[in-house]
Design a protein around this motif. Structure first.
Motif, PDB file in Angstrom:
ATOM      1  N   ILE A  40     -17.776  49.200 -13.369  1.00 43.72           N
ATOM      2  CA  ILE A  40     -18.742  48.093 -13.305  1.00 43.72           C
ATOM      3  C   ILE A  40     -18.113  46.863 -12.648  1.00 43.72           C
ATOM      4  O   ILE A  40     -18.740  46.197 -11.822  1.00 43.72           O
ATOM      5  CB  ILE A  40     -19.313  47.795 -14.706  1.00 43.72           C
ATOM      6  CG1 ILE A  40     -20.294  48.920 -15.060  1.00 43.72           C
ATOM      7  CG2 ILE A  40     -20.033  46.437 -14.755  1.00 43.72           C
ATOM      8  CD1 ILE A  40     -20.714  48.980 -16.491  1.00 43.72           C
ATOM      9  N   ARG A  41     -16.849  46.605 -12.946  1.00 48.47           N
ATOM     10  CA  ARG A  41     -16.188  45.459 -12.297  1.00 48.47           C
ATOM     11  C   ARG A  41     -16.192  45.631 -10.770  1.00 48.47           C
ATOM     12  O   ARG A  41     -16.499  44.717 -10.015  1.00 48.47           O
ATOM     13  CB  ARG A  41     -14.738  45.341 -12.817  1.00 48.47           C
ATOM     14  CG  ARG A  41     -14.107  43.988 -12.530  1.00 48.47           C
ATOM     15  CD  ARG A  41     -12.621  43.988 -12.805  1.00 48.47           C
ATOM     16  NE  ARG A  41     -11.956  45.026 -12.034  1.00 48.47           N
ATOM     17  CZ  ARG A  41     -11.063  45.898 -12.532  1.00 48.47           C
ATOM     18  NH1 ARG A  41     -10.713  45.851 -13.798  1.00 48.47           N
ATOM     19  NH2 ARG A  41     -10.506  46.809 -11.751  1.00 48.47           N
ATOM     20  N   GLU A  42     -15.891  46.846 -10.313  1.00 51.70           N
ATOM     21  CA  GLU A  42     -15.892  47.120  -8.874  1.00 51.70           C
ATOM     22  C   GLU A  42     -17.314  47.067  -8.306  1.00 51.70           C
ATOM     23  O   GLU A  42     -17.540  46.515  -7.229  1.00 51.70           O
ATOM     24  CB  GLU A  42     -15.305  48.511  -8.624  1.00 51.70           C
ATOM     25  CG  GLU A  42     -13.829  48.577  -8.805  1.00 51.70           C
ATOM     26  CD  GLU A  42     -13.084  47.967  -7.634  1.00 51.70           C
ATOM     27  OE1 GLU A  42     -13.163  48.535  -6.534  1.00 51.70           O
ATOM     28  OE2 GLU A  42     -12.432  46.921  -7.808  1.00 51.70           O
ATOM     29  N   ALA A  43     -18.276  47.644  -9.073  1.00 52.67           N
ATOM     30  CA  ALA A  43     -19.663  47.716  -8.578  1.00 52.67           C
ATOM     31  C   ALA A  43     -20.229  46.321  -8.331  1.00 52.67           C
ATOM     32  O   ALA A  43     -20.812  46.055  -7.271  1.00 52.67           O
ATOM     33  CB  ALA A  43     -20.533  48.490  -9.567  1.00 52.67           C
ATOM     34  N   VAL A  44     -20.048  45.405  -9.291  1.00 56.33           N
ATOM     35  CA  VAL A  44     -20.632  44.066  -9.107  1.00 56.33           C
ATOM     36  C   VAL A  44     -19.960  43.331  -7.941  1.00 56.33           C
ATOM     37  O   VAL A  44     -20.575  42.499  -7.285  1.00 56.33           O
ATOM     38  CB  VAL A  44     -20.587  43.191 -10.390  1.00 56.33           C
ATOM     39  CG1 VAL A  44     -21.342  43.826 -11.526  1.00 56.33           C
ATOM     40  CG2 VAL A  44     -19.168  42.897 -10.831  1.00 56.33           C
ATOM     41  N   SER A  45     -18.700  43.700  -7.667  1.00 49.80           N
ATOM     42  CA  SER A  45     -17.990  42.968  -6.594  1.00 49.80           C
ATOM     43  C   SER A  45     -18.479  43.357  -5.195  1.00 49.80           C
ATOM     44  O   SER A  45     -18.258  42.624  -4.245  1.00 49.80           O
ATOM     45  CB  SER A  45     -16.479  43.185  -6.718  1.00 49.80           C
ATOM     46  OG  SER A  45     -16.151  44.487  -6.266  1.00 49.80           O
ATOM     47  N   ILE A  46     -19.138  44.509  -5.054  1.00 48.65           N
ATOM     48  CA  ILE A  46     -19.578  44.920  -3.709  1.00 48.65           C
ATOM     49  C   ILE A  46     -21.105  44.928  -3.549  1.00 48.65           C
ATOM     50  O   ILE A  46     -21.612  45.207  -2.470  1.00 48.65           O
ATOM     51  CB  ILE A  46     -19.036  46.323  -3.325  1.00 48.65           C
ATOM     52  CG1 ILE A  46     -19.593  47.407  -4.278  1.00 48.65           C
ATOM     53  CG2 ILE A  46     -17.522  46.353  -3.288  1.00 48.65           C
ATOM     54  CD1 ILE A  46     -19.516  48.800  -3.676  1.00 48.65           C
ATOM     55  N   THR A  47     -21.866  44.657  -4.634  1.00 52.27           N
ATOM     56  CA  THR A  47     -23.329  44.843  -4.576  1.00 52.27           C
ATOM     57  C   THR A  47     -24.071  43.520  -4.412  1.00 52.27           C
ATOM     58  O   THR A  47     -23.772  42.555  -5.116  1.00 52.27           O
ATOM     59  CB  THR A  47     -23.825  45.556  -5.865  1.00 52.27           C
ATOM     60  OG1 THR A  47     -23.048  46.725  -6.042  1.00 52.27           O
ATOM     61  CG2 THR A  47     -25.285  45.931  -5.771  1.00 52.27           C
ATOM     62  N   ASN A  48     -25.030  43.497  -3.494  1.00 54.84           N
ATOM     63  CA  ASN A  48     -25.773  42.256  -3.221  1.00 54.84           C
ATOM     64  C   ASN A  48     -27.008  42.069  -4.101  1.00 54.84           C
ATOM     65  O   ASN A  48     -27.305  40.958  -4.515  1.00 54.84           O
ATOM     66  CB  ASN A  48     -26.271  42.245  -1.776  1.00 54.84           C
ATOM     67  CG  ASN A  48     -25.128  42.200  -0.790  1.00 54.84           C
ATOM     68  OD1 ASN A  48     -24.103  41.560  -1.060  1.00 54.84           O
ATOM     69  ND2 ASN A  48     -25.265  42.900   0.336  1.00 54.84           N
ATOM     70  N   LYS A  49     -27.775  43.144  -4.354  1.00 59.23           N
ATOM     71  CA  LYS A  49     -29.113  42.938  -4.936  1.00 59.23           C
ATOM     72  C   LYS A  49     -29.322  43.496  -6.328  1.00 59.23           C
ATOM     73  O   LYS A  49     -29.832  42.788  -7.201  1.00 59.23           O
ATOM     74  CB  LYS A  49     -30.179  43.533  -4.009  1.00 59.23           C
ATOM     75  CG  LYS A  49     -30.265  42.816  -2.687  1.00 59.23           C
ATOM     76  CD  LYS A  49     -31.439  43.281  -1.877  1.00 59.23           C
ATOM     77  CE  LYS A  49     -31.589  42.447  -0.625  1.00 59.23           C
ATOM     78  NZ  LYS A  49     -32.556  43.033   0.304  1.00 59.23           N
ATOM     79  N   SER A  50     -29.032  44.772  -6.543  1.00 54.92           N
ATOM     80  CA  SER A  50     -29.282  45.309  -7.895  1.00 54.92           C
ATOM     81  C   SER A  50     -28.421  46.535  -8.172  1.00 54.92           C
ATOM     82  O   SER A  50     -28.011  47.256  -7.240  1.00 54.92           O
ATOM     83  CB  SER A  50     -30.766  45.641  -8.100  1.00 54.92           C
ATOM     84  OG  SER A  50     -31.175  46.631  -7.214  1.00 54.92           O
ATOM     85  N   ILE A  51     -28.172  46.727  -9.459  1.00 57.10           N
ATOM     86  CA  ILE A  51     -27.455  47.920  -9.930  1.00 57.10           C
ATOM     87  C   ILE A  51     -28.335  48.564 -10.999  1.00 57.10           C
ATOM     88  O   ILE A  51     -28.753  47.892 -11.943  1.00 57.10           O
ATOM     89  CB  ILE A  51     -26.085  47.559 -10.555  1.00 57.10           C
ATOM     90  CG1 ILE A  51     -25.174  46.912  -9.506  1.00 57.10           C
ATOM     91  CG2 ILE A  51     -25.419  48.798 -11.161  1.00 57.10           C
ATOM     92  CD1 ILE A  51     -23.823  46.440 -10.060  1.00 57.10           C
ATOM     93  N   VAL A  52     -28.643  49.846 -10.805  1.00 60.56           N
ATOM     94  CA  VAL A  52     -29.489  50.554 -11.777  1.00 60.56           C
ATOM     95  C   VAL A  52     -28.698  51.754 -12.298  1.00 60.56           C
ATOM     96  O   VAL A  52     -28.239  52.593 -11.519  1.00 60.56           O
ATOM     97  CB  VAL A  52     -30.812  51.030 -11.125  1.00 60.56           C
ATOM     98  CG1 VAL A  52     -31.677  51.761 -12.147  1.00 60.56           C
ATOM     99  CG2 VAL A  52     -31.571  49.847 -10.556  1.00 60.56           C
ATOM    100  N   LEU A  53     -28.543  51.806 -13.624  1.00 59.93           N
ATOM    101  CA  LEU A  53     -27.753  52.887 -14.223  1.00 59.93           C
ATOM    102  C   LEU A  53     -28.563  53.550 -15.326  1.00 59.93           C
ATOM    103  O   LEU A  53     -29.312  52.872 -16.043  1.00 59.93           O
ATOM    104  CB  LEU A  53     -26.458  52.326 -14.820  1.00 59.93           C
ATOM    105  CG  LEU A  53     -25.535  51.598 -13.835  1.00 59.93           C
ATOM    106  CD1 LEU A  53     -24.367  50.959 -14.592  1.00 59.93           C
ATOM    107  CD2 LEU A  53     -25.006  52.559 -12.774  1.00 59.93           C
ATOM    108  N   ILE A  54     -28.385  54.865 -15.467  1.00 61.42           N
ATOM    109  CA  ILE A  54     -28.982  55.562 -16.621  1.00 61.42           C
ATOM    110  C   ILE A  54     -27.822  55.990 -17.511  1.00 61.42           C
ATOM    111  O   ILE A  54     -26.876  56.626 -17.041  1.00 61.42           O
ATOM    112  CB  ILE A  54     -29.867  56.750 -16.168  1.00 61.42           C
ATOM    113  CG1 ILE A  54     -30.493  57.437 -17.385  1.00 61.42           C
ATOM    114  CG2 ILE A  54     -29.122  57.766 -15.333  1.00 61.42           C
ATOM    115  CD1 ILE A  54     -31.625  58.414 -17.043  1.00 61.42           C
ATOM    116  N   THR A  55     -27.885  55.579 -18.781  1.00 65.22           N
ATOM    117  CA  THR A  55     -26.749  55.850 -19.662  1.00 65.22           C
ATOM    118  C   THR A  55     -27.156  55.826 -21.137  1.00 65.22           C
ATOM    119  O   THR A  55     -27.975  55.011 -21.550  1.00 65.22           O
ATOM    120  CB  THR A  55     -25.629  54.802 -19.421  1.00 65.22           C
ATOM    121  OG1 THR A  55     -24.595  55.008 -20.397  1.00 65.22           O
ATOM    122  CG2 THR A  55     -26.128  53.375 -19.551  1.00 65.22           C
TER     123      THR A  55
END
Ligand SMILES: C[S@@+](CC[C@H](N)C(=O)[O-])C[C@H]1O[C@@H](n2cnc3c(N)ncnc32)[C@H](O)[C@@H]1O
Length: 349
Positions: A297-312
């Protein structure tokens, strides 16, 4: 019997009925009659000229033409009313002397009778209607029937319908050549893409893409987006390529072997991430699960501009990690996936 407009019962994944209803309305110009939340059912009126498009819907499992609706009580003697409903349904119009039929029952609620009783009574009622109104006795064929008559008894509601999609549920899309052991249902992949708010031209990454379901569904939805499929297991990436070839979208997707906890080494930026990370138990000890999730998640937020959608199913921990990284949760919902009830989380910067 030809009719201008049909009442269709669509089944979908419990938890995404609203998304299915929106797709049905938009693609089939249908009017929605009923959305049974958490039951995976949508009933809509569809004009005849749109029936062929049903097969193209991405959010549904099956579709059935509703012939008759009614109500019955829970006692054994109430099966007489069920027989009458089936008899009055007009099902005989769809049979011919050469055709065969099978009854499929969906029952929920507490009744004195069971599904076998319903099947027996409904089967006899179909035969009786064909003999009475058409003068022939149709064959029962449970393995290869010409038509499948579904009888749903949900509490006191009865729906008699005809299967449009045969016995092959549409969520088993033809492209599943490589069967990933923890594959996501394509209907849920579609729902997650819709919830991400992705638009054509936005780039999309699934950093734990397994057999590629999410990026393949994205390729069907989006014409111009760049699509990336990354997984640390080379076998899954080879499988995802095979699936993409079967779906005829292999040229639309870039595939990488890589570690999602080190995303920024492979991709500088993307607009949207949609992913189905491994459910905790597959990653080993709870400590290991938390480490992989928080580094990813730390890496994901650092490269993503608009949205992150996860199923968990580990939604509390994932939400906290997203919030700790300065993102907010803009949407959350529960869906059924196998025997589990994971959450879909939509996060925004
Ligand atoms: C639940 S599966 C994804 C299934 C996929 N949505 C599909 O429909 O086929 C999770 C995937 O995450 C991958 N994975 C686990 N840890 C990873 C990591 N650190 N980096 C990249 N992929 C990882 C696994 O190899 C597995 O294929």
């Amino acid at each position: 019997m030809r009719r201008e407009q049909y009442t269709i019962l669509f089944t979908t994944n419990p938890g995404i009925e609203d998304i299915a209803a929106d797709e049905i309305k938009a693609r089939l110009r249908a009017s929605i009659e009923e959305v049974r939340e958490n039951h995976g059912r949508v009933i809509a009126k569809v004009r005849e000229e749109y029936l062929d498009l049903i097969e193209e819907l991405r959010s549904i499992y099956r579709a059935r033409i509703v012939l008759k609706r009614g109500g019955i009580c829970a006692e054994m003697t109430c099966l007489r009313d069920l027989a009458q409903i089936v008899n009055d349904s007009g099902v005989h119009e769809y049979l011919s002397p050469d055709s065969s039929f099978a009854i499929r029952v969906n029952r929920a609620g507490s009744h004195e009778f069971n599904s076998m009783d319903i099947a027996r009574v409904a089967g006899d009622a179909v035969i009786e209607a064909a003999v009475r109104y058409r003068g022939f006795r149709p064959r029962v064929d449970l393995d290869y029937p010409s038509i499948i008559v579904s009888v749903d008894v949900i509490e006191s509601d009865v729906i008699v319908s005809l299967e449009l999609s045969g016995d092959l549920s549409w969520h088993r899309r033809g492209y599943r050549i490589y069967d990933h052991p923890a594959a996501l249902k394509p209907t849920l992949a579609y729902a997650m893409l819709i919830l991400s708010g992705i638009s054509d031209k936005d780039s999309l990454l699934d950093p734990m893409c397994g057999g590629g379901t999410i990026v393949i569904e994205a390729a069907y939805m989006l014409e111009n987006s760049r699509l990336y499929c990354l997984d640390k297991n080379p076998r899954h990436i080879s499988g995802a390529k095979l699936n993409a070839m079967a779906a005829l979208v292999q040229n639309r997707i870039s595939f990488f072997v890589g570690d999602a906890t080190k995303l920024s080494r492979y991709i500088r930026e993307v607009d949207v991430i949609v992913s189905n990370p491994p459910y905790g138990i597959r990653l080993g000890s709870p400590r290991q699960v938390k480490r992989v999730y928080s580094e990813f998640i730390r890496e994901a937020v650092s490269i993503t501009n608009k949205s992150i959608v996860l199923i968990t199913p580990d939604y509390d921990f994932v939400k906290k990690s997203l919030l700790d990284n300065g993102w907010r949760i803009s949407h959350e919902r529960v869906v059924a996936h196998g025997n589990l009830y994971p959450h879909i989380l939509v996060a925004k910067p």
